[in-house]
Design an enzyme around this catalytic site. Structure first.
Site, PDB file in Angstrom:
ATOM      1  N   LEU A 110     -12.790  -3.996  -2.735  1.00 18.06           N
ATOM      2  CA  LEU A 110     -12.962  -3.664  -4.166  1.00 18.06           C
ATOM      3  C   LEU A 110     -13.021  -2.150  -4.363  1.00 18.06           C
ATOM      4  CD1 LEU A 110     -15.432  -6.453  -5.396  1.00 18.06           C
ATOM      5  CD2 LEU A 110     -12.938  -6.380  -5.583  1.00 18.06           C
ATOM      6  N   ALA A 142      -3.918  -5.499   1.937  1.00 19.13           N
ATOM      7  CA  ALA A 142      -4.878  -4.409   1.677  1.00 19.13           C
ATOM      8  C   ALA A 142      -4.280  -3.064   2.060  1.00 19.13           C
ATOM      9  CB  ALA A 142      -6.164  -4.659   2.453  1.00 19.13           C
ATOM     10  N   THR A 182       6.675  -1.976   2.290  1.00 15.96           N
ATOM     11  CA  THR A 182       7.369  -1.416   1.130  1.00 15.96           C
ATOM     12  C   THR A 182       8.758  -0.894   1.503  1.00 15.96           C
ATOM     13  OG1 THR A 182       7.294   0.434  -0.426  1.00 15.96           O
ATOM     14  CG2 THR A 182       6.130   0.742   1.630  1.00 15.96           C
ATOM     15  N   TYR A 194       1.843   8.312   1.600  1.00 18.60           N
ATOM     16  CA  TYR A 194       1.747   6.851   1.445  1.00 18.60           C
ATOM     17  C   TYR A 194       2.802   6.142   2.288  1.00 18.60           C
ATOM     18  CZ  TYR A 194       2.873   2.267  -0.523  1.00 18.60           C
ATOM     19  OH  TYR A 194       3.187   0.933  -0.660  1.00 18.60           O
ATOM     20  N   SER A 242       2.285   6.391   5.954  1.00 19.70           N
ATOM     21  CA  SER A 242       1.209   5.537   6.469  1.00 19.70           C
ATOM     22  C   SER A 242       1.674   4.082   6.548  1.00 19.70           C
ATOM     23  CB  SER A 242      -0.059   5.682   5.620  1.00 19.70           C
ATOM     24  OG  SER A 242       0.135   5.111   4.331  1.00 19.70           O
ATOM     25  N   ASN A 260      13.828   5.678 -14.475  1.00 22.47           N
ATOM     26  CA  ASN A 260      12.509   5.632 -15.118  1.00 22.47           C
ATOM     27  C   ASN A 260      12.625   5.776 -16.631  1.00 22.47           C
ATOM     28  OD1 ASN A 260      11.351   5.398 -12.603  1.00 22.47           O
ATOM     29  ND2 ASN A 260      11.023   7.601 -12.381  1.00 22.47           N
ATOM     30  N   ARG A 280       6.751  14.863  -9.534  1.00 24.21           N
ATOM     31  CA  ARG A 280       5.934  14.488  -8.362  1.00 24.21           C
ATOM     32  C   ARG A 280       6.432  15.279  -7.162  1.00 24.21           C
ATOM     33  NH1 ARG A 280       6.137   8.164  -6.929  1.00 24.21           N
ATOM     34  NH2 ARG A 280       4.318   8.034  -8.277  1.00 24.21           N
TER      35      ARG A 280
HETATM   36  P1  NAD Z   1      -3.285  -2.400  -5.148  1.00 27.53           P
HETATM   37  O1  NAD Z   1      -3.677  -0.976  -4.957  1.00 27.53           O
HETATM   38  O2  NAD Z   1      -3.207  -2.970  -6.503  1.00 27.53           O
HETATM   39  O3  NAD Z   1      -4.275  -3.326  -4.313  1.00 27.53           O
HETATM   40  C1  NAD Z   1      -4.742  -3.003  -3.028  1.00 27.53           C
HETATM   41  C2  NAD Z   1      -5.981  -3.843  -2.734  1.00 27.53           C
HETATM   42  O4  NAD Z   1      -6.447  -3.521  -1.408  1.00 27.53           O
HETATM   43  C3  NAD Z   1      -7.149  -3.569  -3.691  1.00 27.53           C
HETATM   44  O5  NAD Z   1      -7.715  -4.784  -4.132  1.00 27.53           O
HETATM   45  C4  NAD Z   1      -8.141  -2.808  -2.841  1.00 27.53           C
HETATM   46  O6  NAD Z   1      -9.503  -3.020  -3.211  1.00 27.53           O
HETATM   47  C5  NAD Z   1      -7.847  -3.366  -1.455  1.00 27.53           C
HETATM   48  N1  NAD Z   1      -8.238  -2.447  -0.382  1.00 27.53           N
HETATM   49  C6  NAD Z   1      -7.938  -1.118  -0.288  1.00 27.53           C
HETATM   50  N2  NAD Z   1      -8.484  -0.608   0.819  1.00 27.53           N
HETATM   51  C7  NAD Z   1      -9.145  -1.633   1.439  1.00 27.53           C
HETATM   52  C8  NAD Z   1      -9.884  -1.745   2.638  1.00 27.53           C
HETATM   53  N3  NAD Z   1     -10.067  -0.688   3.434  1.00 27.53           N
HETATM   54  N4  NAD Z   1     -10.404  -2.940   2.972  1.00 27.53           N
HETATM   55  C9  NAD Z   1     -10.206  -4.024   2.180  1.00 27.53           C
HETATM   56  N5  NAD Z   1      -9.510  -3.982   1.035  1.00 27.53           N
HETATM   57  C10 NAD Z   1      -8.991  -2.808   0.671  1.00 27.53           C
HETATM   58  O7  NAD Z   1      -1.915  -2.547  -4.361  1.00 27.53           O
HETATM   59  P2  NAD Z   1      -0.672  -3.508  -4.632  1.00 27.53           P
HETATM   60  O8  NAD Z   1       0.268  -2.818  -5.523  1.00 27.53           O
HETATM   61  O9  NAD Z   1      -1.166  -4.856  -4.948  1.00 27.53           O
HETATM   62  O10 NAD Z   1      -0.008  -3.507  -3.176  1.00 27.53           O
HETATM   63  C11 NAD Z   1      -0.415  -4.475  -2.200  1.00 27.53           C
HETATM   64  C12 NAD Z   1       0.410  -4.275  -0.935  1.00 27.53           C
HETATM   65  O11 NAD Z   1       1.782  -4.408  -1.243  1.00 27.53           O
HETATM   66  C13 NAD Z   1       0.258  -2.887  -0.312  1.00 27.53           C
HETATM   67  O12 NAD Z   1       0.238  -3.048   1.080  1.00 27.53           O
HETATM   68  C14 NAD Z   1       1.494  -2.137  -0.753  1.00 27.53           C
HETATM   69  O13 NAD Z   1       1.853  -1.157   0.178  1.00 27.53           O
HETATM   70  C15 NAD Z   1       2.501  -3.262  -0.802  1.00 27.53           C
HETATM   71  N6  NAD Z   1       3.615  -3.084  -1.752  1.00 27.53           N
HETATM   72  C16 NAD Z   1       3.357  -2.797  -3.074  1.00 27.53           C
HETATM   73  C17 NAD Z   1       4.429  -2.693  -3.970  1.00 27.53           C
HETATM   74  C18 NAD Z   1       4.211  -2.408  -5.433  1.00 27.53           C
HETATM   75  O14 NAD Z   1       5.173  -2.198  -6.154  1.00 27.53           O
HETATM   76  N7  NAD Z   1       2.980  -2.388  -5.934  1.00 27.53           N
HETATM   77  C19 NAD Z   1       5.739  -2.885  -3.507  1.00 27.53           C
HETATM   78  C20 NAD Z   1       5.956  -3.160  -2.157  1.00 27.53           C
HETATM   79  C21 NAD Z   1       4.882  -3.278  -1.298  1.00 27.53           C
HETATM   80  O1  DAU Z   2       8.941   0.871  -3.915  1.00 31.45           O
HETATM   81  C1  DAU Z   2       7.742   0.173  -3.690  1.00 31.45           C
HETATM   82  C2  DAU Z   2       6.572   1.034  -4.103  1.00 31.45           C
HETATM   83  O2  DAU Z   2       6.554   1.040  -5.524  1.00 31.45           O
HETATM   84  C3  DAU Z   2       5.239   0.542  -3.548  1.00 31.45           C
HETATM   85  O3  DAU Z   2       5.257   0.645  -2.156  1.00 31.45           O
HETATM   86  C4  DAU Z   2       4.083   1.372  -4.124  1.00 31.45           C
HETATM   87  O4  DAU Z   2       2.852   0.830  -3.679  1.00 31.45           O
HETATM   88  C5  DAU Z   2       4.152   1.315  -5.629  1.00 31.45           C
HETATM   89  O5  DAU Z   2       3.125   2.131  -6.174  1.00 31.45           O
HETATM   90  C6  DAU Z   2       5.520   1.779  -6.132  1.00 31.45           C
HETATM   91  O6  DAU Z   2       5.704   3.184  -5.878  1.00 31.45           O
HETATM   92  P1  DAU Z   2       6.355   4.168  -6.957  1.00 31.45           P
HETATM   93  O7  DAU Z   2       5.909   5.548  -6.650  1.00 31.45           O
HETATM   94  O8  DAU Z   2       7.814   3.925  -7.088  1.00 31.45           O
HETATM   95  O9  DAU Z   2       5.646   3.593  -8.300  1.00 31.45           O
HETATM   96  P2  DAU Z   2       5.025   4.328  -9.576  1.00 31.45           P
HETATM   97  O10 DAU Z   2       4.745   3.258 -10.577  1.00 31.45           O
HETATM   98  O11 DAU Z   2       3.915   5.251  -9.218  1.00 31.45           O
HETATM   99  O12 DAU Z   2       6.240   5.216 -10.099  1.00 31.45           O
HETATM  100  C7  DAU Z   2       7.479   4.628 -10.461  1.00 31.45           C
HETATM  101  C8  DAU Z   2       8.419   5.750 -10.852  1.00 31.45           C
HETATM  102  O13 DAU Z   2       7.947   6.325 -12.073  1.00 31.45           O
HETATM  103  C9  DAU Z   2       8.458   6.892  -9.859  1.00 31.45           C
HETATM  104  O14 DAU Z   2       9.774   7.426  -9.797  1.00 31.45           O
HETATM  105  C10 DAU Z   2       7.503   7.932 -10.442  1.00 31.45           C
HETATM  106  C11 DAU Z   2       7.659   7.724 -11.928  1.00 31.45           C
HETATM  107  N1  DAU Z   2       6.439   8.004 -12.732  1.00 31.45           N
HETATM  108  C12 DAU Z   2       5.271   7.418 -12.374  1.00 31.45           C
HETATM  109  C13 DAU Z   2       4.117   7.658 -13.099  1.00 31.45           C
HETATM  110  C14 DAU Z   2       2.803   7.033 -12.692  1.00 31.45           C
HETATM  111  C15 DAU Z   2       6.528   8.809 -13.852  1.00 31.45           C
HETATM  112  O15 DAU Z   2       7.617   9.316 -14.207  1.00 31.45           O
HETATM  113  N2  DAU Z   2       5.391   9.036 -14.581  1.00 31.45           N
HETATM  114  C16 DAU Z   2       4.173   8.499 -14.236  1.00 31.45           C
HETATM  115  O16 DAU Z   2       3.165   8.788 -14.934  1.00 31.45           O
END
Ligand code: NAD
Ligand code: DAU
Length: 377
Positions: free
Chosen positions: A38, A85, A144, A170, A173, A269, A315
Site C-alpha cells: 500500500l 508489485a 513492460t 524505471y 529496473s 499523446n 520528460r
Molecule cells: P501501480 O503503481 O498502480 O501499482 C503497483 C502496486 O505495487 C501498488 O499497489 C503498490 O502499493 C505495490 N507495491 C509497490 N512497492 C511494493 C513493495 N515493495 N511491496 C509490495 N507491494 C508494493 O502499477 P501498475 O500500473 O498497476 O503496474 C503493475 C505492474 O505492471 C508493474 O510491474 C509494471 O511495471 C507493470 N506494467 C504496467 C503497465 C502500465 O501501463 N501501467 C504496462 C506494462 C507493465
Molecule cells: O509502456 C508501458 C509503460 O506505460 C509501463 O511500464 C509504465 O508503468 C506506465 O507508467 C506507462 O509508462 P509511460 O511513461 O508511457 O506512461 P505515462 O502515463 O506516464 O505517460 C504516457 C505518455 O504521456 C508519455 O509519453 C509521457 C506523456 N505525458 C505523461 C504525463 C503524466 C505527458 O505528456 N504529460 C503528463 O503529464
C-alpha cells in the site's frame, strides 16, 4: 481440475486490482491472496469488490520481506505467483531512482528467492507433499515494453527477440528484474513466464499517469500538461485485455517463455488528449447533472476542454515511440484484445465519473505534493 492458489503481489495497484477482480470472476474456485505494501499507488479501496469473498485474502506487507513471502507461500499452499508489485511511474523514477531499484530489482529477487526456497529447495514442498520437485508451480512476472527502449517512426514493433535497451531508471529496473527471472529459470529450473505489455488504461489507474490525470484535470478545469511536442507514441491496451493475456500465458504459455502483450493501437499523446477532451465535453453537454457536479470543467462553462492543453518541458530521456508486435501471443496462445480504443476509453471515462469517491480518496496529501513537485504549484 484442482483449484489454483494464487499470490498476487501489487494486487492493490492499478493492474493488480483489475487482475484480482478478473480472476475471481473467471476462476471462482481459485484462492487469491494479495500481498501489497500500500504505497501511494496501492489502494485497498480498489479491492472493495473482492472483500468478503471467502477465496480472497489481503495481506499488507512488503515483497522485500523474505520471511513473510516464504510464510505465505507455505501457509497458503501457493502454486502460482503473479508478480505485479513495482514502482511503476517513469517520472518518479527520474526524481528518485532508489525506490525503483529496491522494489523492482531487490524486491523481485526476494520473490524469486522465496519461490525457489519453498518450491524447489524445501524438503516439505507444500505442492508435492515433500519431494521438493517443484512440480506444478508457476512464477509469472509482469513486465513492460519499455525494456526494449525507443523506436523510430518506421522501425518495426518490438518482438520478444528485440534486444533490451532501457532508457529510464524505471525501465532499467524492470529490465534487471526480467533478467533475474530468466536466470532463476535457467539456473535453478524455477518455472517462470514473463509478459511485456504496452501502456494500460482503465479503472483504478492512479492519476499520476497520462489518461486519468488528463480526465481529472478536465473535470477540475486545470491545465493538461503535454510533454515536449506531444508527438510521442504509445501503444494503448485496455487493462482487462492485459489481464486476459496474463491468464492465457498462465494457462498455455511455455515455461521459460516471454510474451509481448499489446493492442496494435498506437497513438500520439496529443491525439489521445484531444480525444479525451472531446468525449468529456460530449458527456457533460449531454448530462446537466455532470455540469453541476463539475462546474469548473470547461464544458460546464460553454468552453472546449482542449483550451486547457498546455505544452510543458519534456520528460528527461523521453522515449519517442513504443509499439508491440503481439504475433507470438496470438499464434501460440490465441490472444486478441477484445476492447477497441474507442470503447475502452469510453468505459474508462464512465468509470471515472461513476467512481468519484475512489479518486477523491487517492488524491491525498502525498498525491498533491507530487503534483506540486512535478508540475509546479
Ligand atoms: P501501480 O503503481 O498502480 O501499482 C503497483 C502496486 O505495487 C501498488 O499497489 C503498490 O502499493 C505495490 N507495491 C509497490 N512497492 C511494493 C513493495 N515493495 N511491496 C509490495 N507491494 C508494493 O502499477 P501498475 O500500473 O498497476 O503496474 C503493475 C505492474 O505492471 C508493474 O510491474 C509494471 O511495471 C507493470 N506494467 C504496467 C503497465 C502500465 O501501463 N501501467 C504496462 C506494462 C507493465
Ligand atoms: O509502456 C508501458 C509503460 O506505460 C509501463 O511500464 C509504465 O508503468 C506506465 O507508467 C506507462 O509508462 P509511460 O511513461 O508511457 O506512461 P505515462 O502515463 O506516464 O505517460 C504516457 C505518455 O504521456 C508519455 O509519453 C509521457 C506523456 N505525458 C505523461 C504525463 C503524466 C505527458 O505528456 N504529460 C503528463 O503529464
Amino acid at each position: 481440475m484442482q483449484s489454483a492458489h494464487l499470490l498476487v503481489t501489487g494486487g492493490a495497484g492499478f493492474i493488480g486490482a483489475n487482475f484480482v477482480h478478473y480472476w475471481l470472476a473467471q476462476h471462482p474456485c481459485d484462492r487469491v491472496v494479495v500481498l501489497d505494501a500500500l504505497t501511494y499507488a496501492g489502494n485497498r479501496a480498489s479491492l472493495a469488490a473482492a472483500e468478503g469473498n471467502p477465496n480472497f485474502r489481503f495481506v499488507h506487507g512488503n515483497i522485500l520481506d523474505l520471511g513473510l513471502v516464504e510464510g505465505l507461500l507455505r501457509d497458503e499452499k501457493i502454486d502460482t505467483i503473479v508478480h505485479f508489485a513495482a514502482e511503476s511511474h517513469v517520472d518518479r523514477s527520474i526524481h528518485g531512482p532508489d525506490a525503483f531499484i529496491e522494489t523492482n530489482v531487490v524486491g523481485t529477487h526476494t520473490m524469486l528467492k522465496a519461490a525457489k526456497s519453498v518450491w524447489l529447495d524445501s524438503v516439505q514442498s507444500p505442492l508435492d507433499g515433500g519431494g521438493g520437485s517443484g512440480r506444478g508451480h508457476r512464477f509469472h512476472h509482469v513486465s513492460t515494453d519499455e525494456v526494449y527502449g525507443s523506436l523510430g517512426p518506421d522501425d518495426p514493433a518490438f518482438t520478444e527477440d528485440t534486444p533490451y535497451a532501457p532508457n529510464s531508471p524505471y525501465s532499467a529496473s524492470k529490465a534487471a528484474s526480467d533478467h533475474l527471472v530468466r536466470a532463476y529459470h535457467h539456473t535453478y529450473g524455477l518455472q517462470v513466464t514473463t509478459s511485456n505489455c504496452s501502456n494500460n488504461y482503465g479503472p483504478y489507474q492512479f492519476p499520476e499517469k497520462l489518461i486519468p490525470l488528463v480526465l481529472l484535470n478536465i473535470l477540475h478545469g486545470k491545465a493538461l500538461p503535454i510533454y515536449g511536442d506531444g508527438k510521442n507514441i504509445r501503444d494503448w491496451l485496455y487493462v482487462e485485455d492485459h489481464c486476459r493475456g496474463i491468464d492465457l500465458v498462465l494457462q498455455r504459455g511455455a515455461v521459460g517463455g516471454v510474451y509481448n502483450i499489446g493492442g496494435h493501437n498506437e497513438w500520439t499523446n496529443i491525439d489521445i488528449v484531444t480525444l479525451i477532451c472531446r468525449l468529456v465535453d460530449e458527456a457533460i453537454a449531454q448530462d446537466p447533472v455532470l455540469a453541476q457536479r463539475f462546474p469548473q470543467a470547461p464544458a460546464a462553462q460553454g468552453k472546449a476542454a482542449d483550451s486547457l492543453i498546455t505544452y510543458v518541458k519534456d520528460r528527461l530521456g523521453h522515449d519517442r515511440r513504443y509499439a508491440i508486435d503481439a504475433r507470438k501471443c496470438r499464434t501460440e496462445l490465441g490472444y486478441a484484445p477484445q476492447e477497441s480504443f474507442e470503447t475502452g476509453i469510453r468505459k474508462t471515462i464512465v468509470w471515472m465519473l461513476a467512481n468519484e469517491a475512489w479518486w477523491r480518496a487517492v488524491m491525498d496529501g502525498s498525491y498533491r505534493d507530487w503534483l506540486d513537485r512535478q508540475y509546479g504549484g
